[in-house]
Motif scaffolding. Structure first.
Motif, PDB file in Angstrom:
ATOM      1  N   SER A  33       0.807  -1.219   0.000  1.00 29.06           N
ATOM      2  CA  SER A  33       0.000   0.000   0.000  1.00 29.06           C
ATOM      3  C   SER A  33       0.842   1.272   0.000  1.00 29.06           C
ATOM      4  O   SER A  33       0.350   2.336  -0.367  1.00 29.06           O
ATOM      5  CB  SER A  33      -0.953   0.002   1.198  1.00 29.06           C
ATOM      6  N   LEU A  34       2.117   1.201   0.395  1.00 31.81           N
ATOM      7  CA  LEU A  34       2.947   2.409   0.437  1.00 31.81           C
ATOM      8  C   LEU A  34       3.067   3.095  -0.927  1.00 31.81           C
ATOM      9  O   LEU A  34       2.870   4.310  -1.022  1.00 31.81           O
ATOM     10  CB  LEU A  34       4.329   2.101   1.023  1.00 31.81           C
ATOM     11  N   PRO A  35       3.350   2.366  -2.030  1.00 32.33           N
ATOM     12  CA  PRO A  35       3.408   3.049  -3.336  1.00 32.33           C
ATOM     13  C   PRO A  35       2.090   3.725  -3.702  1.00 32.33           C
ATOM     14  O   PRO A  35       2.098   4.815  -4.277  1.00 32.33           O
ATOM     15  CB  PRO A  35       3.746   1.933  -4.322  1.00 32.33           C
ATOM     16  N   SER A  36       0.960   3.114  -3.342  1.00 31.25           N
ATOM     17  CA  SER A  36      -0.337   3.734  -3.631  1.00 31.25           C
ATOM     18  C   SER A  36      -0.500   5.032  -2.855  1.00 31.25           C
ATOM     19  O   SER A  36      -1.020   6.021  -3.374  1.00 31.25           O
ATOM     20  CB  SER A  36      -1.480   2.781  -3.287  1.00 31.25           C
ATOM     21  N   GLY A  37      -0.059   5.040  -1.602  1.00 32.65           N
ATOM     22  CA  GLY A  37      -0.131   6.249  -0.792  1.00 32.65           C
ATOM     23  C   GLY A  37       0.749   7.345  -1.341  1.00 32.65           C
ATOM     24  O   GLY A  37       0.348   8.517  -1.404  1.00 32.65           O
ATOM     25  N   ILE A  38       1.958   6.996  -1.751  1.00 27.63           N
ATOM     26  CA  ILE A  38       2.869   7.986  -2.338  1.00 27.63           C
ATOM     27  C   ILE A  38       2.293   8.512  -3.644  1.00 27.63           C
ATOM     28  O   ILE A  38       2.340   9.715  -3.920  1.00 27.63           O
ATOM     29  CB  ILE A  38       4.278   7.391  -2.532  1.00 27.63           C
TER      30      ILE A  38
END
Length: 190
Positions: A33-38
């Motif tokens: 989920s981190l890339p989606s948040g960024i």
């Protein structure tokens, strides 16, 4: 058909056929989920500069032009293949001569070594985006920008430091169309 499903066609025509014709998807692992948040933060950041009519400081000086209208979900119905190709661009740059160039955000653990990495993994996606722009009546530069964001060493209490690397690649929308047509032929076969 989208750019990502055509990429599946290039990797495995059988998987592509099953995905489209039988709705049987290739198994995938969990998506972090981190890339989606960024990606969400980047798009909001870019949107704030789009409204000001300037490039964001992250890419100013690395790209010439202004940000294009947003959102850019494009598609076209093709009479030859009797199919629809569509895609959603992260962003688009309007050059001084009014031609457009797709821009895509990529988050990585480190900077890519050179532009050959971009060509290997993202060339086709950028080719399809250029094709979509052209088929929707937009003049293009037949180039695209892939912007990488990656963490740097630093004092985290002063903010999370990120590096930014812009790769410019030439695009081939005609080649993308031929892959699209071949994918459509595949779908009509057994």
């Amino acid at each position: 058909i989208s750019a990502s499903t055509l990429k599946l066609f290039q990797e495995c025509p059988r998987c592509f056929w099953l995905h489209i014709n039988k709705k049987i998807e290739r198994p995938r692992g969990p998506f972090p989920s981190l890339p989606s948040g960024i990606d969400r933060v980047l798009k909001e950041y870019f949107e704030s500069y789009r409204q000001r009519g300037t490039l964001p400081p992250l890419i100013a000086g690395k790209i010439q032009g202004t940000l294009g209208a947003h959102p850019l979900t494009l598609g076209f119905n093709d009479a030859r293949t009797k199919a629809r190709l569509w895609g959603k661009l992260d962003d688009c740059v309007v050059l001084a001569d009014a031609r457009l160039a797709p821009l895509d955000h990529k988050t990585r653990a480190s900077a890519p070594d050179d532009v050959s990495y971009t060509q290997k993994y993202y060339q086709f996606q950028m080719d399809v985006y250029t094709l979509l722009l052209e088929r929707n009546g937009h003049p293009t530069s037949r180039t695209a920008y892939v912007v990488y964001y990656f963490p740097l060493e630093g004092e985290l209490h002063k903010g999370f430091p990120f590096g930014v690397d812009v790769h410019t690649i030439a695009t081939d929308p005609d080649g993308a169309y031929e892959v699209f047509a071949a994918g459509c032929r595949c779908l009509t076969g057994p």
